[in-house]
Design a protein around this motif. Sequence first.
Motif, PDB file in Angstrom:
ATOM      1  N   UNK A 113       5.258   2.436  -6.928  1.00 60.77           N
ATOM      2  CA  UNK A 113       4.674   1.429  -6.042  1.00 60.77           C
ATOM      3  C   UNK A 113       3.187   1.267  -6.141  1.00 60.77           C
ATOM      4  N   UNK A 114       2.436   2.312  -6.433  1.00 57.87           N
ATOM      5  CA  UNK A 114       0.982   2.255  -6.504  1.00 57.87           C
ATOM      6  C   UNK A 114       0.493   3.543  -7.155  1.00 57.87           C
ATOM      7  N   UNK A 115      -0.690   3.495  -7.729  1.00 57.80           N
ATOM      8  CA  UNK A 115      -1.232   4.659  -8.421  1.00 57.80           C
ATOM      9  C   UNK A 115      -2.498   5.114  -7.712  1.00 57.80           C
ATOM     10  N   UNK A 159       0.788  -1.221   0.000  1.00 59.93           N
ATOM     11  CA  UNK A 159       0.000   0.000   0.000  1.00 59.93           C
ATOM     12  C   UNK A 159       0.819   1.268   0.000  1.00 59.93           C
ATOM     13  N   UNK A 160       2.160   1.170   0.102  1.00 58.59           N
ATOM     14  CA  UNK A 160       2.984   2.374   0.105  1.00 58.59           C
ATOM     15  C   UNK A 160       3.068   2.950  -1.304  1.00 58.59           C
ATOM     16  N   UNK A 161       3.010   4.265  -1.350  1.00 57.44           N
ATOM     17  CA  UNK A 161       3.055   4.944  -2.632  1.00 57.44           C
ATOM     18  C   UNK A 161       3.929   6.187  -2.516  1.00 57.44           C
ATOM     19  N   UNK A 183      -3.243  -3.632  -7.435  1.00 56.46           N
ATOM     20  CA  UNK A 183      -3.577  -4.234  -6.146  1.00 56.46           C
ATOM     21  C   UNK A 183      -2.781  -5.541  -5.983  1.00 56.46           C
ATOM     22  N   UNK A 184      -2.282  -5.830  -4.820  1.00 55.34           N
ATOM     23  CA  UNK A 184      -2.402  -5.035  -3.575  1.00 55.34           C
ATOM     24  C   UNK A 184      -1.342  -3.955  -3.450  1.00 55.34           C
ATOM     25  N   UNK A 185      -0.465  -3.821  -4.415  1.00 58.03           N
ATOM     26  CA  UNK A 185       0.590  -2.809  -4.353  1.00 58.03           C
ATOM     27  C   UNK A 185       1.968  -3.452  -4.341  1.00 58.03           C
TER      28      UNK A 185
END
Length: 1391
Positions: A1216-1218, A1074-1076, A1234-1236
């Motif tokens: 890492x995530x958008x 979940x880190x972005x 997902x999940x990242x």
Amino acid sequence: MPSRFFGRPRFVSVTFTCVGGRSLLLPHSPPIDLIAVVHRDGRRKLRTPEAKWTQKAATASAPTAKMHRPGGGPALFLLSALWIFCDVNCVRGALPTSAKCDNALASPLPHTAFSSSSVFSNGYAPGYAKLNRRGGAGGWSPLDSDHYQWLQVDLGARKQLSAIATQGRYSSSDWTTRYRLLYSDTGRNWKPYQQDGNIWAFSGNSNSESAVRHELQHGIVARFLRLVPLEWSKEGRIGLRVEVYGCLYWADMINFDGQGVISYRFKVKKMKLIKDVIALRFKTSESEGVILHGEGQQGDYITLELRKAKLLLQINLGSNQYGSILGHTSVTTGSLLDDNHWHSVVIERYRRNVNFTLDRHTQHFRTNGEFDHLDLDYELSFGGMPYSGKPVGVGRKNFKGCMESINYNGDNITDLARRKKLDTSSFRNLSFSCVETHSFPVFFNASSFLQLPGRAAHNLVSVGLQFRTWNPHGLLLFSNLDDGTLEMSLENGKVVLHINVTGAARHYMVDLTSGSGLDDGQWHAVRLVAKENYAALMIDGDEASAGRSTSPLSITTGGTYHLGGYFLQTLFPPSQRFFQGCMQAIVVDDQPADLHAVEKGTVGAFENVSLDMCAIIDRCMPNHCEHGGRCQQTWDTFSCTCDGTGYSGATCHTSLYEPSCEAYKHLGRSSDTYWIDPDGSGPLGPLKVHCNMTEDRVWTVVTNNLPPKTTVTGSSRERRTILQVNYSASMDQVTAITSSAEHCEQQITYSCRRSRLLNTPGGTPYTWWVGRGSEKHFYWGGSGPGIQKCACGMDRNCTDPKYDCNCDADHSEWREDSGLLAYKEHLPVSQVAVGDTNRAGSEAKLTVGPLRCQGDDNYWNAASFTTPSSYLHFATFQGETSADISFYFKTSAPYGVFLENLGNTDFIRLELKSPHVVSFSFDVGNGPVELAVHSDAPLNDDQWHRVTAELNIKEALLQLDQTHRVSRPAPAQGHTRLELFSQLYVGAAGGQRGFLGCIRALRMNGVTLDLDERAKVTPGVKPGCRGHCSSYGAYCRNGGKCVEKYNGYLCDCTATAYDGPFCTRDVGGFFEMGTMVRYDLLPEAAAGAPTDSEVLASHLMSQEVNLTKEEVTFSFSASSAPAILMYVSSRTEDYMAVVLRHNGSLQVRYQLGGLKEPFAIDVDQRNLANGQPHSINLSRVDRRLTVQLDHYPAVSYSLPDASDTKFNLVKTLFLGKVYETGYVDPVVIQRYNAPGFVGCLSRVQFNGVAPLKSALRSGPQTAPARPASYRGKLVESNCGASPLTVPPMSAATDPWRLDNTDTEFPFNEERVIPDGVNRDSAIVGGIIAVVIFTILCTLLFLIRYMFRHKGTYHTNEAKSGAEPPGESPETAIIGTENPETIEESKKEWFI
């Protein structure tokens, strides 16, 4: 500059100089073999093997010993020097020097005082050999002109000799070009004149008329002189006239018989002495004996004695009963002192500083303990130790030999004894003349032998002798028996006996070994007995270790014994052929050998030996191995073992380590623990420090042993508690660091509860600290010298404003006064005295942090020479027997002299001779010598180059840039002292061939010359030197920019994805689920612009956010897939993405418009989510794409023709995530978001932007002025994903590593094959990959089966460019309207 390196010494007496120069070493010589030969007709000749010897005439008077600065500080040293100046002249010892000691001594002598080995005819008699006389044939000439001749002069009494002069025979072609000088008191037991540790050869004449005079480097006292010609006129023969210069010599003398002791009673019962001067001369043939002794009831004592023919001084100024202060100090000097020749001793003490001089060699030391006075009771005894009932003197022998000119603190002991003012009752027969105990030594070289007769046809061999040598191997005795051989030799320092008897019906062999370490230069006695069925070999009378044999043996002697060598052909030759050393007390078949008869030629035979002389030389005394190097010697040379010293080179002179952390940084080193040597080749040893390399500073950290928050109780103002702070280095070493540092600081903290610190500004503080120089300081951390305050007092924020320290308020709650001590002249803290913790409830805790120093002024100390005639001048360089010079230079000129120092004939010069050649030239008396190093690349390239030159007793060497090196061994014999008199010139040689450019960090014998300061007052020279980036800019890696500083440079890593002093340390982060990381590529002004598309597009175009090229670089490691590694969005539907697919393969996706589907590149089909680090480099220019994964070859791709080539209106970069409100590729979101990403990303860079580094430096919260932020948990780490950017030095060749392990730096075994692929390797690799992939799939299936994890991810992220009402275009959809729900079901299995 410290006086030990620069400035001429001031002589105050024959044996002492107030201010001395640091010694510099140079040439070294083999022993000179003096050979006495008896012809068949019985004539005696002294022979010297033909060899070429270099030499130099001493042109100055004998130098005196020099005193180095003691460790007690400048004031104590000055007091010591002044006191010694006043007192030493009162005790001049036996060799007073006088300007008038220059009388002609030989000319007034009668003819009978001259003798010689032979005479050519009556007119050539030795009596005519007087300088400037024309009697007879005009001088002396021998019958034969060979190496066996000598001329002897009897001066009638012992005289002080200062010079010698020679001439050839008058009006002839006969003269002597080189000769050697021997001297003696008795006409026996000759001693060759030595200079600079060599048996000296004087240069003679080149014609028959001119006189050549040589001043003796050190005065000698003798009655008999012998001149031995070595070379002579090629046109004629040996011819010689001589004059000796000196003066009368007289000294009170006492003969000690080994029983008597002279007691010097003090005028008071107890003497409390702060200073002592003891001087005497002695001669003995014994290796053991107490020369003087005094002691006191409090445990103080002083003892001077012979131990194994070395001089041992033991002194104790006091020890306490608890053993915490131990005052015993022991110093050894000298060697071979049982040679029955005179040796002079001077002991000078002031408080704890002692000068211990033996025969002009001075050791300077400081006694152990803390006491300054020598407390003696009743008396001081000479010649032994009087019986006192104490065990201290048990087993010590009294001195047996002669002493003269005994002086103690101005009292002439020998004169007092002559006048019966002292107690001499222990003597049975007191004699004031020296009783000669003459032995008859024989001196052997590699071509010598001595043949002695023995009993023939006898069944007993009985031989005894004494020998001394430095060689572990040698032949002592060989004899051809009637039917065999007998050999006694030295093998590996042991005496070995081989008896081999071979007859018609019998064969006997006996091998015995005895002793060990017999090659130590000491006299050792050997006793051999061999007879019927018995053989015994004993060393030094030790029955217990004697070798014995009772094997069957039958001996019939042959009647002849060869000692020291055997060169005849025989059926059974000895294992050793020769012996180098001395023998005496030879006994053959129980009869002492009559060596006088041998000398006359009536008994035995010999060749190439010196009779009545032992010219052995201890080449390790004085020890030329510096810094604790271990000296090892053979007969003709010595070597130094430098293991464990931190130094290298022929004499352990050159430090292995850099002088500072600053120097390590500019070798490309990173933060670590290193050894440094602040004064290089100086007396301070290396020390271990921690070097903290930051972007703009280099910190040197020296730790101490005081635990943090050390509790202090029970102290009062009357009885303070003293906390000692000891460092990982000596105080002198720490002082060297602080002296050269730009800034130093030390944190100090006082935590208190009802414990006052400084009390009031005007009163005496309860607590103080002691710094460098043992000075007390009454200010605390955060304040400064002379300001009795704490940090809160300076900032006016103390708990109680009435006080200047928090602790002075005397509260019952815990308070703290903390701050930095930053006045470097006072640092480091060595003691803290705490004085207010004895009241009820009082308690304090003290913390003294490590000493931290930044910068190195010496390393960047530089001067710029702007005109050819400009130069800097300094005091004369004192490098007599060992010198080193190092510096950096940069220039664009083709030549120039770096530095020069001149003497009468001696000189040193370092010069850039041409654009490719640096030379080091010098002359130490053997003629000019030049060493030159050649560089393939030009040296006038305006880059920094390093030059190192060294000159010592073994060799001279020159090194350039650590790569080019040339060396030259020192000549076999020569003048070894560099005698310079002019000033040292830097930048020119007498104003010619001036140097144009910069010279930096000029260090000579460990002392850095302050070029910067001297340049400030010198025309044509400017302080400092700009342009460091031209030489060191290459150290700034990975896009770092080199920034010039006055005293160096720094690497600016702001625009890179790296950190560290050279931009080589990866900046990365570990991403949890979940880190972005988000980086806004759109400037803030554009972000708040109107939404009208035309206005926005126009504005963005001006901000260059329509891209036609991208450069992307990052490293990653992951163990799970799918995941988004990088996503770059836009305000249009354009985007770029790098993702890990479900199978772990890497895919690059581009959508620039014009295509229905994004252009996707499957970079590699392997599973890259394997936990291993991988790197990707991606670049696009218009339509051309280039992708490189890890170290594989780059692969090029082209966008389809229908695709646009502009990346329009770039907006945000995600890692890492958008979380995006604008358009996002639905495939990317649904499949990979997902999940990242879980794993590590490092060294992330996009078109000159380092988003991950910016986010880590900015923090998790988004601020308007900060484009980077992150959400979730992000831990900084380089993840091991970065390859090494600075090539490391191997552990085997890295002298700075503190461990000795064989650990190697990581390397990549993959090879990139240019212009093609190795097909066989590809096939094999493919098979292996398939097998590994199958195994991994099976393991993955099992793992997923055993650790099942179910989860759902829901997000309401926009799938179009439309924005929800009320939302800012830049607001991420995280909140109650768009919740993110994660449901998990987990099972745990224990295997």
